[in-house]
Enzyme design. Structure first.
Site, PDB file in Angstrom:
ATOM      1  N   GLU A 259      -0.659  -4.204  -2.394  1.00 28.53           N
ATOM      2  CA  GLU A 259      -0.754  -2.840  -2.902  1.00 28.53           C
ATOM      3  C   GLU A 259       0.009  -2.723  -4.215  1.00 28.53           C
ATOM      4  O   GLU A 259       1.194  -3.069  -4.276  1.00 28.53           O
ATOM      5  CB  GLU A 259      -0.185  -1.864  -1.865  1.00 28.53           C
ATOM      6  CG  GLU A 259      -1.024  -1.829  -0.591  1.00 28.53           C
ATOM      7  CD  GLU A 259      -0.226  -1.394   0.633  1.00 28.53           C
ATOM      8  OE1 GLU A 259       0.946  -0.996   0.495  1.00 28.53           O
ATOM      9  OE2 GLU A 259      -0.790  -1.462   1.749  1.00 28.53           O
TER      10      GLU A 259
ATOM     11  N   LEU B  53      -5.244   0.301   0.464  1.00 28.23           N
ATOM     12  CA  LEU B  53      -3.921   0.511   1.085  1.00 28.23           C
ATOM     13  C   LEU B  53      -3.997   0.264   2.591  1.00 28.23           C
ATOM     14  O   LEU B  53      -4.120   1.199   3.369  1.00 28.23           O
ATOM     15  CB  LEU B  53      -3.465   1.942   0.775  1.00 28.23           C
ATOM     16  CG  LEU B  53      -1.958   2.192   0.753  1.00 28.23           C
ATOM     17  CD1 LEU B  53      -1.666   3.539   0.102  1.00 28.23           C
ATOM     18  CD2 LEU B  53      -1.341   2.128   2.127  1.00 28.23           C
TER      19      LEU B  53
ATOM     20  N   GLU C 185      -2.259  -2.652   5.269  1.00 26.78           N
ATOM     21  CA  GLU C 185      -1.514  -3.901   5.463  1.00 26.78           C
ATOM     22  C   GLU C 185      -2.208  -4.859   6.426  1.00 26.78           C
ATOM     23  O   GLU C 185      -2.144  -6.078   6.250  1.00 26.78           O
ATOM     24  CB  GLU C 185      -0.095  -3.593   5.969  1.00 26.78           C
ATOM     25  CG  GLU C 185       0.823  -2.985   4.932  1.00 26.78           C
ATOM     26  CD  GLU C 185       0.619  -1.488   4.746  1.00 26.78           C
ATOM     27  OE1 GLU C 185      -0.114  -0.880   5.562  1.00 26.78           O
ATOM     28  OE2 GLU C 185       1.167  -0.918   3.785  1.00 26.78           O
TER      29      GLU C 185
ATOM     30  N   GLN D 292       4.447  -4.220   0.714  1.00 22.65           N
ATOM     31  CA  GLN D 292       5.261  -3.484  -0.252  1.00 22.65           C
ATOM     32  C   GLN D 292       6.713  -3.271   0.196  1.00 22.65           C
ATOM     33  O   GLN D 292       7.633  -3.392  -0.603  1.00 22.65           O
ATOM     34  CB  GLN D 292       4.587  -2.145  -0.525  1.00 22.65           C
ATOM     35  CG  GLN D 292       4.986  -1.524  -1.813  1.00 22.65           C
ATOM     36  CD  GLN D 292       3.967  -0.484  -2.257  1.00 22.65           C
ATOM     37  OE1 GLN D 292       3.837   0.564  -1.639  1.00 22.65           O
ATOM     38  NE2 GLN D 292       3.241  -0.771  -3.315  1.00 22.65           N
ATOM     39  N   PHE D 293       6.893  -2.952   1.474  1.00 22.42           N
ATOM     40  CA  PHE D 293       8.237  -2.786   2.038  1.00 22.42           C
ATOM     41  C   PHE D 293       8.229  -3.376   3.437  1.00 22.42           C
ATOM     42  O   PHE D 293       7.218  -3.325   4.132  1.00 22.42           O
ATOM     43  CB  PHE D 293       8.625  -1.300   2.094  1.00 22.42           C
ATOM     44  CG  PHE D 293       8.772  -0.668   0.753  1.00 22.42           C
ATOM     45  CD1 PHE D 293       9.926  -0.841   0.005  1.00 22.42           C
ATOM     46  CD2 PHE D 293       7.742   0.096   0.221  1.00 22.42           C
ATOM     47  CE1 PHE D 293      10.052  -0.261  -1.249  1.00 22.42           C
ATOM     48  CE2 PHE D 293       7.865   0.674  -1.036  1.00 22.42           C
ATOM     49  CZ  PHE D 293       9.020   0.494  -1.775  1.00 22.42           C
TER      50      PHE D 293
ATOM     51  N   PRO E 214       2.069  -3.750  10.898  1.00 27.63           N
ATOM     52  CA  PRO E 214       0.618  -3.850  11.135  1.00 27.63           C
ATOM     53  C   PRO E 214       0.043  -5.248  10.894  1.00 27.63           C
ATOM     54  O   PRO E 214      -1.077  -5.531  11.300  1.00 27.63           O
ATOM     55  CB  PRO E 214       0.013  -2.848  10.137  1.00 27.63           C
ATOM     56  CG  PRO E 214       1.125  -1.920   9.810  1.00 27.63           C
ATOM     57  CD  PRO E 214       2.386  -2.738   9.888  1.00 27.63           C
TER      58      PRO E 214
ATOM     59  N   HIS F 227      12.184   1.548   4.835  1.00 21.92           N
ATOM     60  CA  HIS F 227      12.209   0.671   3.663  1.00 21.92           C
ATOM     61  C   HIS F 227      13.361  -0.323   3.720  1.00 21.92           C
ATOM     62  O   HIS F 227      13.591  -1.054   2.777  1.00 21.92           O
ATOM     63  CB  HIS F 227      12.331   1.488   2.368  1.00 21.92           C
ATOM     64  CG  HIS F 227      11.095   2.240   2.001  1.00 21.92           C
ATOM     65  ND1 HIS F 227      10.485   3.135   2.850  1.00 21.92           N
ATOM     66  CD2 HIS F 227      10.347   2.234   0.868  1.00 21.92           C
ATOM     67  CE1 HIS F 227       9.422   3.651   2.250  1.00 21.92           C
ATOM     68  NE2 HIS F 227       9.315   3.116   1.050  1.00 21.92           N
TER      69      HIS F 227
END
Lengths: 326, 362
Positions: free
Chosen positions: A29, A58, A60, A82-83, A89, A129
């Site tokens: 992403e 978007l 995962e 991303q984090f 998932p 995060h």
């Protein structure tokens, strides 16, 4: 030789391998035009084109799942989550497919992919995060789990991870991304996977850690040295498969060990190392093995974060107790 | 108010259950030389299924998922694929796999508990069967992307069931493949049952094909018991995908005439009479009726075909039963490309105890 921080070292490793191996591609992403939310992939799309630096939809699950399909068909995808809090998932695909494709086809198909994600706390990020999911992955057969602790190690280990013929989960400590710079030779030299690195030699106690907490471990080792306690510091780097030999060799000399990690204590990877010491190094031990880990609590939001992460004080305290016990 | 989007889902059937043509047939359907191998492949699949269930019932095979009544879906699609295409199957798609060159003894080995059954000697790039529902759609999308990136004229063909369309992986895989315009063809074998849950309780959507439309993909329905319709739709989708036209979704309406697997007992949740009625629509009978109309078939040839397929299945069973169990090292030797030194001690232990363990493990 350039002075790079850790996220720049990741970027250089990706660029080097994309330049030298057309099978390598990056997906995730915002990794393309935006260069990744942490800028790990900045400039790659302009250099290698949108077909090899893919801004994915978007999702995962499909980032991991499509990377598996690509890898099975001969590409070497490096997928970014991303984090770390969004990595869950992907677990169905990583556990049920990536880690076992080679085994379940008897080597006919394989899965040479890397799943990269920023990991851990310390940057006052929003909820979800700051997680450190390492132990979820170290329990999965067929996976490598790698955690770099410096720009040099990020560069060399990421190259090794991409070149490895099997899947690698590569957890990049978020708070090290821009914490410090190091000279990194962008020469394409990979570091070995599956081995621990000795960061500091000492004969009184072995401090075992990986990733971000090596900062606190090194600071603690400095303080202890001033007290005359000379600590050996090991960077595990590849959690799985674990180089227990190097740890045992060190603990055989020092007779003492404190294991430090940022993920929660129970079922954490420190327990695996402590069990290895109990099984194979018990008679060398002068004191019980101690762990300094995150508490078994939900990762707190920013205001309590510094009290959650293992601190220099907690490490020094554990070392003193260990020294007193022997 | 203005309408910004509308859709329709077309349904195709060429042959009615009596084998009568309802519409002008595609060229291939008028050529017995094309149809007879398909007829044989469906028969082979059914005879294989029957034998596999018998093996399971006598303790010689593990749990097995039969394709009874759905033979036209796998055979029809696989017959339209090119050799260099890649099959991404679910666990009920051995009908397609046999046409791809997977050996019957390999399928038996897999269900019989040996991973080497997925080391296909024939289609080396085809995926192994996928048990976790719908995850394979994402793998197919990734494979299709690899073909597109390398500019290869190949298509990834993915099979799944009606229940799988309820999973996020199904939609995510479709969405990725469509966003990438990757050459992927997805076949939904809508056999009306996801174990005990009927199609109408799976989703409120009128068709499963229309789920493709949300991803920007054309979705069509075909009569999955009509192998002419299945093959025709698959061929069109494959041609389009191969020519850069992006992914396609085909919902093949079939019926699961058997249990979900040998571990299932469908009489617990569905009416035997309703199942019995479905036998009138089954695909082998339908193609036979059509071949009889073409005068390309007769009872003698039927008898010969059944005999020949039975012999082939029996030979595969013999090869399977004659295969010795793998050595304990097999658990270790394909885990990684090279076994990490950290695992040597575990391998040593496994070797030390190989074939020395007592009861309790089957």
């Amino acid at each position: 030789m350039a002075e790079l921080n850790l996220v720049e070292a990741v970027n250089h490793a990706l660029a080097y391998e994309m330049e030298h191996d057309p099978a390598v591609l990056v997906l995730g992403e915002d990794v393309g035009v935006n260069g990744g939310v942490f800028r790990a992939t900045v400039g790659l799309q302009a250099r290698f084109g949108p077909a090899r630096v893919l801004d994915t939809p978007l999702a995962e699950t499909a980032i991991a799942g499509t990377a598996i399909g690509m890898a099975a068909m001969g590409l070497k995808p490096v997928a970014e989550i991303q984090f770390s809090g969004f990595i869950y998932p992907t677990i169905d695909h990583i556990v049920n497919h990536a880690s076992r494709l080679r085994n379940r086809t008897r080597g006919r198909l394989s899965c040479p992919m890397v799943l990269r994600t920023p990991s851990g706390g310390g940057i006052h990020a929003p909820e979800h995060h700051s997680e450190n999911p390492e132990a979820l992955f170290t329990n999965v057969p067929g996976l490598r789990v790698v955690v770099p602790s410096s720009p040099q190690r990020a560069y060399g280990l990421l190259l090794a991870a991409i070149r490895d013929p099997d899947p690698v989960v590569f957890l990049e400590p978020t708070r090290l991304y821009r914490l410090f710079k190091q000279e990194v030779a962008d020469d394409g030299e990979a570091l070995p996977l599956d081995v621990c690195f000795t960061l500091r030699a000492g004969n009184d106690i072995t401090l075992v850690s990986w990733g971000a907490t090596l900062q606190e471990v090194q600071a603690a080792a400095d303080l202890l040295a001033a007290e005359g306690v000379m600590a050996e510091v090991l960077d595990v780097a590849t959690l799985k498969p674990l180089d227990m030999e190097t740890i045992l060799e060190s603990v055989t000399r020092t007779g003492r060990c404190v294991i430090v990690h940022e993920a929660a204590q129970t079922g954490g990877f420190g327990a695996e190392i402590a069990a290895g010491l109990a099984e194979h190094g018990l008679y060398s031990l002068l004191a019980p093995v101690r762990r300094v880990a995150a508490y078994d609590v939900v990762v707190p939001l920013a205001r309590l974060e510094s009290q959650y992460l293992p601190s220099v004080e907690r490490i020094v305290d554990a070392v003193r107790k260990t020294m007193e016990a022997s | 108010m203005t309408s910004v989007s509308q859709f329709q889902v077309d349904f195709t059937r060429f042959l009615d259950p009596q084998g009568e043509a309802l519409a002008p047939l595609p060229d291939f359907a008028q050529d017995p030389a094309v149809l007879l191998p398909l007829y044989r492949a469906m028969h082979l699949t059914r005879i294989f299924d029957s034998k596999a269930i018998a093996l399971q019932r006598t303790g010689k095979l593990g749990t097995f998922a039969s394709a009874l009544g759905q033979e036209a879906v796998g055979v029809g699609v696989a017959s339209a694929m090119a050799g260099e295409d890649v099959l991404v199957p679910s666990y009920r798609d051995h009908g397609a796999q046999f046409l791809r060159g997977v050996k019957m003894e390999e399928v038996l080995l897999y269900w019989g508990g040996d991973e080497s059954g997925s080391n296909y000697a024939g289609p080396r790039s085809d995926f192994p069967v996928c048990v976790p529902i719908a995850t394979q759609v994402c793998h197919a999308a990734g494979a299709a992307y690899a073909f597109k990136l390398r500019e290869e004229a190949r298509v990834a063909v993915c099979f799944l069931g009606d229940g799988a369309t309820s999973k996020g992986d199904f939609y995510e895989g479709l969405n990725f493949a469509a966003a990438w315009q990757a050459p992927m063809v997805v076949i939904i074998n809508n056999n009306q049952w996801a174990i005990s849950v009927p199609r109408e309780r799976q989703t409120a959507a009128r068709t499963l094909a229309q789920k493709a439309i949300a991803a920007g993909i054309e979705g069509v329905q075909v009569d999955g018991n009509d192998i002419v319709a299945v093959r025709h739709a698959a061929q069109q989708a494959l041609d389009k995908a191969r020519d850069g036209g992006g992914p396609a979704v085909i919902e093949a309406i079939s019926y699961r005439l058997g249990d979900h697997t040998t571990a299932d007992d469908a009489t617990r949740y569905r009416d035997a009479e309703a199942v019995e009625k479905q036998w009138a629509f089954e695909p082998i009978l339908r193609l036979r009726n059509y071949l009889l109309r073409l005068e390309a078939w007769d009872a003698k040839r039927e008898e010969q075909l059944v005999k020949e397929c039975t012999e082939a299945v029996n030979a595969a069973v013999e090869a399977y039963l004659a295969t010795p169990p793998p050595p304990v090292t097999a658990m270790f030797d394909q885990l990684f490309a090279t076994l990490p030194p950290a695992m040597q001690a575990q391998l040593d232990t496994a070797l030390r105890f190989e074939n020395k363990q007592g009861g309790g493990h089957g």
